[in-house]
Write a protein that holds these residues in place. Sequence first.
Motif, PDB file in Angstrom:
ATOM      1  N   UNK A 223       0.516  -1.372  -0.216  1.00 38.03           N
ATOM      2  CA  UNK A 223      -0.208  -0.259  -0.148  1.00 38.03           C
ATOM      3  C   UNK A 223       0.764   1.164   0.205  1.00 38.03           C
ATOM      4  N   UNK A 224       1.973   1.139   0.753  1.00 34.94           N
ATOM      5  CA  UNK A 224       3.201   2.293   1.258  1.00 34.94           C
ATOM      6  C   UNK A 224       3.703   2.525  -0.680  1.00 34.94           C
ATOM      7  N   UNK A 225       3.964   1.663  -1.305  1.00 39.92           N
ATOM      8  CA  UNK A 225       4.574   1.346  -2.537  1.00 39.92           C
ATOM      9  C   UNK A 225       3.774   1.606  -3.428  1.00 39.92           C
ATOM     10  N   UNK A 226       2.272   1.395  -3.575  1.00 39.82           N
ATOM     11  CA  UNK A 226       1.342   2.053  -4.046  1.00 39.82           C
ATOM     12  C   UNK A 226       1.020   3.875  -3.927  1.00 39.82           C
ATOM     13  N   UNK A 227       0.996   4.194  -2.632  1.00 33.49           N
ATOM     14  CA  UNK A 227       1.679   6.319  -2.313  1.00 33.49           C
ATOM     15  C   UNK A 227       2.313   6.187  -3.047  1.00 33.49           C
ATOM     16  N   UNK A 228       3.777   5.401  -3.065  1.00 31.79           N
ATOM     17  CA  UNK A 228       5.549   6.295  -3.644  1.00 31.79           C
ATOM     18  C   UNK A 228       4.855   6.206  -4.867  1.00 31.79           C
ATOM     19  N   UNK A 229       3.779   5.118  -5.303  1.00 32.88           N
ATOM     20  CA  UNK A 229       3.705   5.207  -6.938  1.00 32.88           C
ATOM     21  C   UNK A 229       2.859   6.693  -7.213  1.00 32.88           C
ATOM     22  N   UNK A 230       1.652   6.482  -6.477  1.00 31.44           N
ATOM     23  CA  UNK A 230       0.688   7.844  -6.671  1.00 31.44           C
ATOM     24  C   UNK A 230       1.143   9.154  -6.821  1.00 31.44           C
ATOM     25  N   UNK A 231       1.971   9.694  -5.443  1.00 33.84           N
ATOM     26  CA  UNK A 231       2.414  10.797  -5.948  1.00 33.84           C
ATOM     27  C   UNK A 231       3.779  11.061  -6.213  1.00 33.84           C
ATOM     28  N   UNK A 232       3.887   9.780  -6.903  1.00 32.33           N
ATOM     29  CA  UNK A 232       5.289   9.398  -8.121  1.00 32.33           C
ATOM     30  C   UNK A 232       6.382  10.082  -7.459  1.00 32.33           C
TER      31      UNK A 232
ATOM     32  N   UNK B 138      -0.882  16.286   2.793  1.00 29.99           N
ATOM     33  CA  UNK B 138      -1.974  15.636   2.552  1.00 29.99           C
ATOM     34  C   UNK B 138      -2.064  14.109   2.863  1.00 29.99           C
ATOM     35  N   UNK B 139      -1.014  13.504   2.447  1.00 26.59           N
ATOM     36  CA  UNK B 139      -0.639  12.135   3.310  1.00 26.59           C
ATOM     37  C   UNK B 139      -1.050  11.666   4.567  1.00 26.59           C
ATOM     38  N   UNK B 140      -1.120  12.618   5.489  1.00 34.84           N
ATOM     39  CA  UNK B 140      -1.395  12.347   6.607  1.00 34.84           C
ATOM     40  C   UNK B 140      -3.197  12.435   7.416  1.00 34.84           C
ATOM     41  N   UNK B 141      -3.888  12.918   5.432  1.00 35.46           N
ATOM     42  CA  UNK B 141      -5.341  13.236   6.356  1.00 35.46           C
ATOM     43  C   UNK B 141      -5.354  11.716   5.246  1.00 35.46           C
ATOM     44  N   UNK B 142      -5.289  11.497   3.568  1.00 39.96           N
ATOM     45  CA  UNK B 142      -5.776  10.667   3.172  1.00 39.96           C
ATOM     46  C   UNK B 142      -5.253   9.172   3.062  1.00 39.96           C
ATOM     47  N   UNK B 143      -6.352   8.601   2.976  1.00 39.98           N
ATOM     48  CA  UNK B 143      -6.203   7.494   3.380  1.00 39.98           C
ATOM     49  C   UNK B 143      -6.034   6.466   2.457  1.00 39.98           C
TER      50      UNK B 143
END
Lengths: 488, 222, 67
Positions: free
Chosen positions: B51-60, B138-143
């Motif tokens: 899931x964290x990897x997904x965030x890494x990719x999402x915020x590029x 925004x990473x602190x509020x987005x789930x």
Amino acid sequence: MQSNAAMEYDYSIVKLYMWTTVIFGIVGMLIGVIIASQLAWPQLNYMMGEYGTFSRLRPIHTNVVVYGFMISGIFVGFYYSAQRVLKVSMGESKFLMTLGYLQFFLYLIAASGMVISEAMGITTSKEYAQMEWPLDILIVVIWVIWGVIMFGLIGMRREKALYISMWYYVATFLGVAMLYLFNNMEVPTQLLSGGLGAWYHSVSMYAGTNDAMVQWWWGHNAVAFVFTVPIIALIYYFLPKESGQAVYSYKLSLLSFWGLMFIYLWAGGHHLLWSTVPDWVQTMASVFSVILILPSWGSAINMLLTMKGEWNQLTENPLIKFMVLASTFYMLSTLEGPIQAVKSVNAIAHFTDWIPGHVHDGTLGWVSFMVFATLMHSAPRVFKREIYSKSLLEAQFWIQTVGVVLYFTSMWIAGITQGMMWRAVDEYGNLMYSFIDTVNALHPYWAIRAVGGTLYFIGLLMFAYNFFMTATAGRKLETEPQFRSPMA
Amino acid sequence: MFHWLEKNPFFFAVGVFLTIAFAGAVTILPNFSKSAQPIKGLKPYTVLQLAGRGVYIKDNCLSCHSQMIRPFKAETDRYGQYSLSGEYAYDRPFLWGSRRIGPDLHRVGNYRTPDWHANHMWNPKSVVPGSIMPAYKHQFTNIADTETAYAEAVTVKRAFGVPYGDDIQPGKAAYEKELKAKVLPDALKIATQMKNKDLIAKVKAGKIPEVVALVAYLERLK
Amino acid sequence: MDQLSIYGYVIGSGIMVVVFYSYIVYLYRSEKRGHKDYEKYGKIALDDEIDSKPVEKGLEPVKKNKE
């Protein structure tokens, strides 16, 4: 022959793509100016919440300029020149016309889907292939339609031999098709997980080092088959036509075409030098990158020699200026690329600003200049109007040239500075700079780059205005100009 | 030879295709299976890490950060042991990046702590003076999207034989079970180490903020 | 296996170089001797009105039927 006399080439699709070229150009390059400025002045990251950060905007910039601006420009060139060199009008086939409109419609959907999904962070993360699988499928459909139209026109042609530009269009079609398909092999995650999670998400079929190899095989060759091959197709048609000079050597173009086709695909690995891909692949990529100078320069020299004895046109005609400078920039970047692909140079250059610098002297100097020339050469024929302003075109040329020069010189210096600082050691062998030192040292160069980019963008706005006025308010033309485009 | 092809578009197209396909076949295929081998002891990513990897990719993050330590002294001094092919065996997609506007992250887990990351993601300048990285508040509020991450784990297990345990199974029920048994406890551990009350409270309420998943992933990079 | 592929590459490259260069020689020779005129194809771009005469005629019969 009599029955053909009343027939005309059909430019309705050309017109549509002309407008998307201009619009995507403005959007993509505006984002480019913004992200360039964000590096120099980081406060600019906070304009649009999570959607305004450098990291989110960067792929949107690259994708909009590549798939919006350049691909539109290439389609303008194709739908305009393919009809002419094959001597067949698209209007002769209702089927092909319908496909053309369909392709444009799907293209608009795909392009807007691309922008929206990337802004939302829906991405596969692979450079130039960020689109998730639903968009990938759409893109494949668009591409297949293009192929049908291309081979449809070829099937109907009156000219038996394919002109040089057509070879390059065919190669673009095949090259992108093959590379795109292989690189975007992915498994939608809902398929095997019993419908869990986001429907648009997928995982790559390849992992780690293999994924990197396939990606840069594509990534590099996206550069080959979008920034190079179709643009050569454009220049082989538009430079001879605008100048009234037949191409300098048909034989040379024959040799450089097949040389380019054979050699280009080997060079992709030069993006992965010193990484974990096998050594022999790296060496191979390095060697072939250097050999690549030959066919590249073959085309560029062929273009420059086409102007032999007619160099006075360079001072008189701004469109010739654009095209000659474009081929000069092509020579520059095809020399610069191989230099960066030498392993010892790459050790310093890789991961630095020299790489985006290199990309931009190719894209701004070569691709975009050719796209501008393509649109402006076609406009008087398509709209049957004179080009609105010659002086505006001249001013655009000079402003943008200064912009490009500022851009790549500052990036060269920035890249080499940072590369050297990363590896600098003191007399005891300890690293001299912390990472943040090497970032802060770049501020002045990033500021210069942002200025260069802004100049280029101003030139683009001048172009957009000039083009719009040409299409709507230029003086009407009675007959189609044969060679040189008329301008006021 | 070549000139003849120009009058015969079909054979021309075939010729072009063979010429360009040749290089890919020769350079990519021979090493394909060898390059896919993981190094000994490499574990697949946990669902939270994915899931964290997904965030890494999402915020590029790879716009600015590489994950590839090259075999030079200057790089191993700065970032640690140079990267090995087998370490990437479970990386789909690979995240090597192409530009280091920020430092390499392939072994960032060795020298940064969760609470450092917590401060850094909230305000990079507070821990790295002069940093040009934007804050990712925004990473602190987005789930974080753990369900998609779980779907990814199931997919790679079934399609590519990535060695996950028996509890990674398709279906909503299996996901809910995994979420309660592993993902949330993992997240709570990371959130506690990040020393941020707000994050801890959210994880306890069953929602994992993006930054917690991201830090779990960054901690894994060693 | 590695040995084999090395020999393969060296011999393969050699053959390609020979083929390529002999093709260049062939191109220029056949034009010099007047067997072929390649440069006329460059005119396709210049004389490209729909009713201009093709450098080499294409598939005219098919067209006639359509009109």
